[in-house]
Scaffold this motif. Structure first.
Motif, PDB file in Angstrom:
ATOM      1  N   TYR A   4       0.853  -1.186   0.000  1.00  0.00           N
ATOM      2  CA  TYR A   4       0.000   0.000   0.000  1.00  0.00           C
ATOM      3  C   TYR A   4       0.889   1.236   0.000  1.00  0.00           C
ATOM      4  O   TYR A   4       1.743   1.413   0.869  1.00  0.00           O
ATOM      5  CB  TYR A   4      -0.917  -0.002   1.230  1.00  0.00           C
ATOM      6  CG  TYR A   4      -1.565   1.339   1.466  1.00  0.00           C
ATOM      7  CD1 TYR A   4      -2.501   1.846   0.565  1.00  0.00           C
ATOM      8  CD2 TYR A   4      -1.218   2.121   2.559  1.00  0.00           C
ATOM      9  CE1 TYR A   4      -3.067   3.093   0.757  1.00  0.00           C
ATOM     10  CE2 TYR A   4      -1.783   3.361   2.771  1.00  0.00           C
ATOM     11  CZ  TYR A   4      -2.706   3.849   1.851  1.00  0.00           C
ATOM     12  OH  TYR A   4      -3.260   5.079   2.043  1.00  0.00           O
ATOM     13  N   LEU A   5       0.689   2.112  -0.980  1.00  0.00           N
ATOM     14  CA  LEU A   5       1.480   3.330  -1.123  1.00  0.00           C
ATOM     15  C   LEU A   5       0.831   4.470  -0.348  1.00  0.00           C
ATOM     16  O   LEU A   5      -0.224   4.965  -0.714  1.00  0.00           O
ATOM     17  CB  LEU A   5       1.606   3.711  -2.605  1.00  0.00           C
ATOM     18  CG  LEU A   5       2.265   5.049  -2.909  1.00  0.00           C
ATOM     19  CD1 LEU A   5       3.717   5.066  -2.427  1.00  0.00           C
ATOM     20  CD2 LEU A   5       2.181   5.341  -4.404  1.00  0.00           C
ATOM     21  N   ALA A   6       1.489   4.878   0.721  1.00  0.00           N
ATOM     22  CA  ALA A   6       1.049   6.039   1.500  1.00  0.00           C
ATOM     23  C   ALA A   6       1.824   7.249   1.020  1.00  0.00           C
ATOM     24  O   ALA A   6       3.035   7.180   0.816  1.00  0.00           O
ATOM     25  CB  ALA A   6       1.297   5.802   2.981  1.00  0.00           C
ATOM     26  N   TYR A   7       1.118   8.361   0.831  1.00  0.00           N
ATOM     27  CA  TYR A   7       1.755   9.584   0.347  1.00  0.00           C
ATOM     28  C   TYR A   7       1.256  10.813   1.083  1.00  0.00           C
ATOM     29  O   TYR A   7       1.740  11.903   0.874  1.00  0.00           O
ATOM     30  CB  TYR A   7       1.502   9.754  -1.163  1.00  0.00           C
ATOM     31  CG  TYR A   7       0.028   9.717  -1.527  1.00  0.00           C
ATOM     32  CD1 TYR A   7      -0.758  10.858  -1.427  1.00  0.00           C
ATOM     33  CD2 TYR A   7      -0.575   8.535  -1.951  1.00  0.00           C
ATOM     34  CE1 TYR A   7      -2.104  10.831  -1.736  1.00  0.00           C
ATOM     35  CE2 TYR A   7      -1.920   8.504  -2.274  1.00  0.00           C
ATOM     36  CZ  TYR A   7      -2.681   9.643  -2.168  1.00  0.00           C
ATOM     37  OH  TYR A   7      -4.007   9.606  -2.469  1.00  0.00           O
ATOM     38  N   GLY A   8       0.283  10.660   1.954  1.00  0.00           N
ATOM     39  CA  GLY A   8      -0.307  11.780   2.687  1.00  0.00           C
ATOM     40  C   GLY A   8      -0.322  11.495   4.176  1.00  0.00           C
ATOM     41  O   GLY A   8       0.712  11.194   4.774  1.00  0.00           O
ATOM     42  N   SER A   9      -1.499  11.548   4.767  1.00  0.00           N
ATOM     43  CA  SER A   9      -1.607  11.377   6.217  1.00  0.00           C
ATOM     44  C   SER A   9      -1.309   9.952   6.673  1.00  0.00           C
ATOM     45  O   SER A   9      -1.076   9.724   7.856  1.00  0.00           O
ATOM     46  CB  SER A   9      -3.003  11.794   6.692  1.00  0.00           C
ATOM     47  OG  SER A   9      -3.995  10.997   6.073  1.00  0.00           O
ATOM     48  N   LEU A  11       1.360   8.310   5.821  1.00  0.00           N
ATOM     49  CA  LEU A  11       2.807   8.088   5.801  1.00  0.00           C
ATOM     50  C   LEU A  11       3.321   7.604   7.148  1.00  0.00           C
ATOM     51  O   LEU A  11       4.286   6.852   7.212  1.00  0.00           O
ATOM     52  CB  LEU A  11       3.546   9.384   5.427  1.00  0.00           C
ATOM     53  CG  LEU A  11       3.591   9.735   3.950  1.00  0.00           C
ATOM     54  CD1 LEU A  11       4.019  11.185   3.752  1.00  0.00           C
ATOM     55  CD2 LEU A  11       4.523   8.799   3.198  1.00  0.00           C
ATOM     56  N   ASP A  12       2.679   8.039   8.226  1.00  0.00           N
ATOM     57  CA  ASP A  12       3.136   7.582   9.534  1.00  0.00           C
ATOM     58  C   ASP A  12       2.171   6.559  10.120  1.00  0.00           C
ATOM     59  O   ASP A  12       1.033   6.423   9.681  1.00  0.00           O
ATOM     60  CB  ASP A  12       3.379   8.758  10.490  1.00  0.00           C
ATOM     61  CG  ASP A  12       2.113   9.438  10.958  1.00  0.00           C
ATOM     62  OD1 ASP A  12       2.229  10.401  11.714  1.00  0.00           O
ATOM     63  OD2 ASP A  12       1.010   9.011  10.593  1.00  0.00           O
ATOM     64  N   VAL A  13       2.651   5.825  11.083  1.00  0.00           N
ATOM     65  CA  VAL A  13       1.905   4.722  11.685  1.00  0.00           C
ATOM     66  C   VAL A  13       0.563   5.183  12.247  1.00  0.00           C
ATOM     67  O   VAL A  13      -0.449   4.506  12.100  1.00  0.00           O
ATOM     68  CB  VAL A  13       2.755   4.046  12.782  1.00  0.00           C
ATOM     69  CG1 VAL A  13       1.958   3.018  13.543  1.00  0.00           C
ATOM     70  CG2 VAL A  13       3.986   3.403  12.178  1.00  0.00           C
ATOM     71  N   GLY A  14       0.528   6.363  12.872  1.00  0.00           N
ATOM     72  CA  GLY A  14      -0.712   6.855  13.466  1.00  0.00           C
ATOM     73  C   GLY A  14      -1.807   7.070  12.442  1.00  0.00           C
ATOM     74  O   GLY A  14      -2.964   6.767  12.691  1.00  0.00           O
ATOM     75  N   GLY A  15      -1.458   7.603  11.284  1.00  0.00           N
ATOM     76  CA  GLY A  15      -2.450   7.809  10.236  1.00  0.00           C
ATOM     77  C   GLY A  15      -3.001   6.497   9.725  1.00  0.00           C
ATOM     78  O   GLY A  15      -4.210   6.330   9.559  1.00  0.00           O
ATOM     79  N   LEU A  16      -2.127   5.539   9.492  1.00  0.00           N
ATOM     80  CA  LEU A  16      -2.557   4.237   8.982  1.00  0.00           C
ATOM     81  C   LEU A  16      -3.376   3.478  10.019  1.00  0.00           C
ATOM     82  O   LEU A  16      -4.335   2.781   9.671  1.00  0.00           O
ATOM     83  CB  LEU A  16      -1.337   3.415   8.569  1.00  0.00           C
ATOM     84  CG  LEU A  16      -1.611   2.110   7.852  1.00  0.00           C
ATOM     85  CD1 LEU A  16      -2.330   2.359   6.528  1.00  0.00           C
ATOM     86  CD2 LEU A  16      -0.316   1.343   7.633  1.00  0.00           C
TER      87      LEU A  16
END
Length: 188
Positions: A4-9, A11-16
């Motif tokens: 899964y490509l994270a590029y916004g919020s 990007l860090d563990v808390g957002g995911l």
């Protein structure tokens, strides 16, 4: 497993974590550079009360992001959360895209619409990448920056800083903001 490509919020563990729950079992995501894509801030998010990050194809650009290894159910949870749809709608889009990717149809990326999203994140994409397909959720319709959201930009900056350092993260954010003041170039 899916990358899964994270590029916004996310990007860090808390957002995911807001989508997949506790992330202690996840590896620290992989720093990836994706040629032919760029980051932009567009439209309006009610969650952030400003313009959230999206990605768009751009042959002259490169995108910096984090690839998280997720199982199918976690990927579906991210798609459902980002698009604001029920799990079965997100699963339909993910499964349609899995079919396209595994059919090995030629192309740089594949996409599938998310039916009746309540956010601008209405498309799941799988981007051909050297380490394997990168899966992301983005907007199908290009838009411009409508409103800066400093808390959101700070979260994206924090995630990028972890990947590329403070100065390069600032450069990435400023370039994306400048790019976002206009619609992307489309070839006819």
């Amino acid at each position: 497993m899916f990358r899964y490509l994270a590029y916004g919020s996310n990007l860090d563990v808390g957002g995911l974590a807001r989508y997949v729950g506790a992330v202690a079992d996840l590896s620290v995501g992989e720093h990836v550079t994706v040629p032919g894509w760029h980051l932009r801030f567009q439209g309006h998010s009610t969650r952030w009360d400003g313009s959230p990050a999206t990605i768009a194809p751009d042959g002259a650009a490169r995108l910096v992001g984090r690839a998280w290894s997720l199982g199918r159910d976690s990927l579906i949870a991210v798609v459902a959360g980002e698009a604001g749809v029920a799990t079965h709608r997100a699963a339909f889009a993910v499964d349609a895209l899995i079919e396209a990717v595994t059919a090995d149809r030629p192309g740089q990326h594949w996409s599938a619409p998310v039916s009746r999203p309540i956010s601008q994140y209405d498309t799941v994409v799988a981007i051909d990448h050297a380490g394997g397909a990168l899966w992301a959720v983005t907007a199908s319709v290009p838009d411009t920056l409508r409103r800066r959201c400093e808390p959101y930009l700070a979260q994206v900056h924090l995630g990028l800083t972890d990947l590329v350092g403070h100065e390069d993260a600032t450069v990435e954010i400023e370039a994306a903001l400048a790019r976002s003041s206009r619609l992307p170039h489309t070839s006819a």
